[in-house]
Scaffold this motif. Structure first.
Motif, PDB file in Angstrom:
ATOM      1  N   LEU A   6       0.836  -1.200   0.000  1.00  0.00           N
ATOM      2  CA  LEU A   6       0.000   0.000   0.000  1.00  0.00           C
ATOM      3  C   LEU A   6       0.870   1.249   0.000  1.00  0.00           C
ATOM      4  O   LEU A   6       0.595   2.233  -0.702  1.00  0.00           O
ATOM      5  CB  LEU A   6      -0.925  -0.003   1.223  1.00  0.00           C
ATOM      6  CG  LEU A   6      -1.888   1.181   1.343  1.00  0.00           C
ATOM      7  CD1 LEU A   6      -2.821   1.250   0.148  1.00  0.00           C
ATOM      8  CD2 LEU A   6      -2.699   1.056   2.641  1.00  0.00           C
ATOM      9  N   GLY A   7       1.989   1.222   0.786  1.00  0.00           N
ATOM     10  CA  GLY A   7       2.912   2.349   0.799  1.00  0.00           C
ATOM     11  C   GLY A   7       3.582   2.553  -0.546  1.00  0.00           C
ATOM     12  O   GLY A   7       3.756   3.696  -1.001  1.00  0.00           O
ATOM     13  N   LEU A  31      12.791  12.566  -3.002  1.00  0.00           N
ATOM     14  CA  LEU A  31      12.431  11.823  -1.795  1.00  0.00           C
ATOM     15  C   LEU A  31      12.137  12.766  -0.633  1.00  0.00           C
ATOM     16  O   LEU A  31      11.207  12.537   0.168  1.00  0.00           O
ATOM     17  CB  LEU A  31      13.561  10.860  -1.416  1.00  0.00           C
ATOM     18  CG  LEU A  31      13.740   9.648  -2.340  1.00  0.00           C
ATOM     19  CD1 LEU A  31      14.998   8.876  -1.948  1.00  0.00           C
ATOM     20  CD2 LEU A  31      12.521   8.738  -2.280  1.00  0.00           C
ATOM     21  N   ALA A  32      12.917  13.839  -0.508  1.00  0.00           N
ATOM     22  CA  ALA A  32      12.653  14.829   0.552  1.00  0.00           C
ATOM     23  C   ALA A  32      11.303  15.494   0.342  1.00  0.00           C
ATOM     24  O   ALA A  32      10.557  15.730   1.303  1.00  0.00           O
ATOM     25  CB  ALA A  32      13.767  15.871   0.579  1.00  0.00           C
ATOM     26  N   THR A  56      11.691   3.222   2.377  1.00  0.00           N
ATOM     27  CA  THR A  56      12.996   2.774   2.885  1.00  0.00           C
ATOM     28  C   THR A  56      13.249   1.318   2.507  1.00  0.00           C
ATOM     29  O   THR A  56      14.363   0.940   2.121  1.00  0.00           O
ATOM     30  CB  THR A  56      13.051   2.942   4.413  1.00  0.00           C
ATOM     31  OG1 THR A  56      12.946   4.325   4.744  1.00  0.00           O
ATOM     32  CG2 THR A  56      14.344   2.394   4.975  1.00  0.00           C
ATOM     33  N   LEU A  57      12.216   0.499   2.606  1.00  0.00           N
ATOM     34  CA  LEU A  57      12.365  -0.912   2.257  1.00  0.00           C
ATOM     35  C   LEU A  57      12.678  -1.067   0.767  1.00  0.00           C
ATOM     36  O   LEU A  57      13.475  -1.935   0.372  1.00  0.00           O
ATOM     37  CB  LEU A  57      11.086  -1.663   2.618  1.00  0.00           C
ATOM     38  CG  LEU A  57      11.156  -3.187   2.576  1.00  0.00           C
ATOM     39  CD1 LEU A  57      12.223  -3.698   3.537  1.00  0.00           C
ATOM     40  CD2 LEU A  57       9.808  -3.790   2.925  1.00  0.00           C
ATOM     41  N   LEU A  58      12.064  -0.229  -0.051  1.00  0.00           N
ATOM     42  CA  LEU A  58      12.357  -0.251  -1.481  1.00  0.00           C
ATOM     43  C   LEU A  58      13.828   0.073  -1.741  1.00  0.00           C
ATOM     44  O   LEU A  58      14.479  -0.547  -2.582  1.00  0.00           O
ATOM     45  CB  LEU A  58      11.455   0.754  -2.206  1.00  0.00           C
ATOM     46  CG  LEU A  58      11.546   0.785  -3.732  1.00  0.00           C
ATOM     47  CD1 LEU A  58      11.127  -0.554  -4.329  1.00  0.00           C
ATOM     48  CD2 LEU A  58      10.673   1.908  -4.281  1.00  0.00           C
ATOM     49  N   MET A  73      19.368   6.339  -1.029  1.00  0.00           N
ATOM     50  CA  MET A  73      18.966   6.269   0.379  1.00  0.00           C
ATOM     51  C   MET A  73      18.129   7.491   0.729  1.00  0.00           C
ATOM     52  O   MET A  73      18.547   8.630   0.505  1.00  0.00           O
ATOM     53  CB  MET A  73      20.188   6.210   1.308  1.00  0.00           C
ATOM     54  CG  MET A  73      19.809   6.067   2.784  1.00  0.00           C
ATOM     55  SD  MET A  73      21.226   5.952   3.910  1.00  0.00           S
ATOM     56  CE  MET A  73      21.818   7.638   3.866  1.00  0.00           C
ATOM     57  N   PRO A  74      16.935   7.296   1.272  1.00  0.00           N
ATOM     58  CA  PRO A  74      16.096   8.438   1.652  1.00  0.00           C
ATOM     59  C   PRO A  74      16.782   9.304   2.701  1.00  0.00           C
ATOM     60  O   PRO A  74      17.496   8.807   3.580  1.00  0.00           O
ATOM     61  CB  PRO A  74      14.832   7.779   2.212  1.00  0.00           C
ATOM     62  CG  PRO A  74      14.819   6.406   1.630  1.00  0.00           C
ATOM     63  CD  PRO A  74      16.259   6.016   1.504  1.00  0.00           C
TER      64      PRO A  74
END
Length: 611
Positions: A6-7, A31-32, A56-58, A73-74
């Protein structure tokens, strides 16, 4: 998995709206911007964290994805989520700010003082009611001579008429005088008019004849209680009792405000030496009737709250002043009207009304201390806003979870011990009760402290002691897993289940306990018990030889300050010689700790590696 997908879907939708159709087009700035969008969306912080964690998992899957599908990296992984997400505004008991200790201490002291003043206030209220009952509907000509003589004498001694503030205006104490002389208030006003025509001012005194025995610092807290102050002081007394009950019992506000007369019976002495007061009442959270439907009026609590004597005393005071079944009625005899909208059925006071009365209580106390030269005992403003009833319960968890010796404070101040056997006090309660609040606060304290240690290590601070490597590893792992997060109850429970993160700072002993029950020396009995629960460390019994000890440069700086203070005491000509020798021995022992730290300290913490 469903939450993560869903995210991802939300992230993809947002990217599409911004004309981005391939993951390799995503950069740090984008991302920011997405994190800022999530923070402004108005959802709860838990949902916002889930959405950002999905991204983050992505990023974390990058080594297993084609090059064209990898994202950088976020920024929130490096800077922390707290820089992007606002404070959660959803109604959650565990996100409520604790009352600052500098506020809670005088508030509790003044509340307990009012319980000591109860006899004076109740006697004044009864005298107030007796005078009101003597007021006649029509004038009593037979009282004229006595009334005039009293007023002449009063004016000669005070230079003004008896009076007070009613409805915001100063006026002659007509009801007070009418009750004293068995006449009507119209008769009093007529006689007072003659004096007013001669420019006699109206004062603010209308003293009741009831005695005042309560003391503050060896002096009477009031020389007398005025007629117009009696109802006001009854409200303050009831509010003080409410604060004592809420803070010293941990009962939820909704349950406390529904307590009834007889809820705290006298304890039975079973001869064991332990006398426990119990508070019986209703519970509402998740309450259901036997057929499974929600019980809007609550259901009786199977296991009563175990409380200490001040709570029982507060209940006794309320039982003396109410005239119905509830301890906190909406309209007690001394109040006309109510404040706060009704939010549930019944005649119990609402939390809105309770909050308003706490604010009025604090304002009265601060006016009193200013008028009596007790400025050091003022109740200061809380940095997190108004004192409301839900913050009292929250404050218990904060003090116990954050302060050294908090569990001992829980035992002494609240009469409950987290390490007690199941079936006593809060420990035998469902985890949805106060013990869960304490566990969550303990977990958050651990996470916050580990984040502080990680920042200190990043800035070059060192760590020494037999558990130094374990603490560095815990700080590194905690930064990876929890950095910048406001822990949800589920995340807090997960942290508590990880022995690696059981870190307890003890600034009073200048050390940190990296608790491993198998190595702990603070518990005399470290043999396995019948229960599977692991005992937390006894912070008040830290053993210098324990293998769980670690010290940071911050601890050592505090140690040096302690050594300097002890040296000043030892050098003082007022210090007895035997005490000087003891201080010198203490200085030598502490200096050895400082020297050992400087020889053996290490400072190593790695930043999370980018894929």
């Amino acid at each position: 998995m469903a939450q993560v997908f869903l995210g991802w879907r939300r992230f993809a939708t947002w990217l599409t709206d911004h004309s981005v159709t391939s993951l390799h087009e995503v950069d740090h700035d984008l991302l920011a911007d997405y994190a800022a969008h999530i923070g402004r969306r108005g959802c709860s912080i838990a949902i916002a964290q889930d959405d950002l964690n999905a991204v983050t998992l992505l990023w974390g899957f990058a080594p297993h994805l084609p090059t064209t599908d990898r994202i950088p990296m976020p920024a929130w992984e490096k800077e922390g989520l707290k820089h992007y997400l606002a404070t959660d505004t959803t109604p959650n008991e565990n996100t409520t700010a604790a009352i600052h200790p500098a506020v809670m201490s005088p508030l509790l002291i003044w509340s307990l003082r009012f319980l000591d003043f109860a006899d004076d206030i109740i006697a004044a209220w009864r005298e107030h009611q007796r005078l009101l009952a003597r007021i006649r509907e029509h004038p009593n000509p037979g009282a004229t001579a006595a009334l005039r003589a009293f007023l002449d004498k009063w004016i000669a001694e005070h230079g003004e008429l008896p009076g007070g503030i009613a409805r915001g205006r100063r006026g002659v104490a007509a009801q007070y005088l009418a009750g004293m002389f068995d006449t009507s208030d119209r008769h009093v006003k007529y006689e007072a008019t003659k004096y007013r025509e001669n420019n006699v001012p109206v004062g603010l005194d209308a003293p009741l004849s009831s005695p005042v025995n309560g003391m503050i610092h060896g002096q009477q807290w009031k020389s007398h209680i005025d007629f117009h102050d009696a109802p006001l002081l009854m409200t303050r007394l009831a509010t003080a009792a409410m604060i004592v009950i809420l803070y010293l019992s941990g009962v939820r506000p909704g349950e406390a405000l529904e307590l009834q007369v007889g809820c705290c019976p006298d304890p039975i002495d079973d001869g064991t030496g332990s006398i426990r007061y119990q508070l019986h009442g209703l519970f509402f959270k998740g309450a259901r009737t036997p057929d499974g439907t929600p019980a809007r009026g609550g259901v009786p609590r199977e296991m009563p709250w175990t409380v200490i004597p001040p709570v029982a005393e507060a209940v006794r005071v309320l039982e003396r002043i109410v005239d119905g079944p509830l301890l906190f009625p909406t309209n007690p005899p001394w109040i006309t009207g109510t404040c706060g909208r009704r939010q549930r059925t019944g005649d119990a006071m609402t939390t809105l009304a309770a909050n308003a009365r706490i604010a009025s209580f604090i304002a009265w106390v601060n006016d009193y201390v200013a008028s009596n030269g007790l400025n050091d005992e003022r109740i200061p403003d809380d940095p997190d806003g108004d004192i409301v009833v839900k913050r009292l319960r929250r404050t218990i968890g904060w003090h116990i979870g954050r302060l050294p010796g908090g569990r001992i404070a829980l035992a002494l101040q609240y009469g409950h011990l987290r390490t007690s056997v199941v079936g006593e006090g809060y420990s035998g309660r469902a985890r949805q009760g106060l013990r869960r609040v304490l566990d969550i606060e303990t977990a958050r304290a651990m996470a916050d402290y580990l984040e502080t240690v990680a920042e200190d290590l990043k800035d070059g601070q060192g760590v020494s002691g037999p558990a130094a490597e374990r603490m560095i590893q815990a700080a590194r792992d905690a930064r990876t897993r929890f950095q910048g997060k406001f822990l949800t109850p589920r995340q807090a429970e997960a942290l508590l289940e990880e022995p690696e993160f059981h870190i307890y700072d003890n600034p009073n002993a200048f050390l940190t306990c990296n608790h491993d029950p198998a190595k702990a020396l603070c518990h005399p009995e470290r043999t396995p018990r019948a229960t599977s629960r692991v005992l937390p460390p006894a912070i008040d019994r830290c053993d210098p030889a324990c293998a769980n000890i670690a010290r940071t440069d911050t601890h050592i700086d505090n140690l040096r300050s302690e050594i300097a203070e002890l040296a000043d005491q030892a050098a003082s000509s007022l210090t007895p010689v035997p005490l000087k020798e003891r201080l010198k021995q203490r200085i030598t022992a502490l200096q050895k700790l400082v020297d050992r730290h400087e020889r053996t300290k290490t400072a190593t913490i790695e930043e999370p590696k980018q894929p």
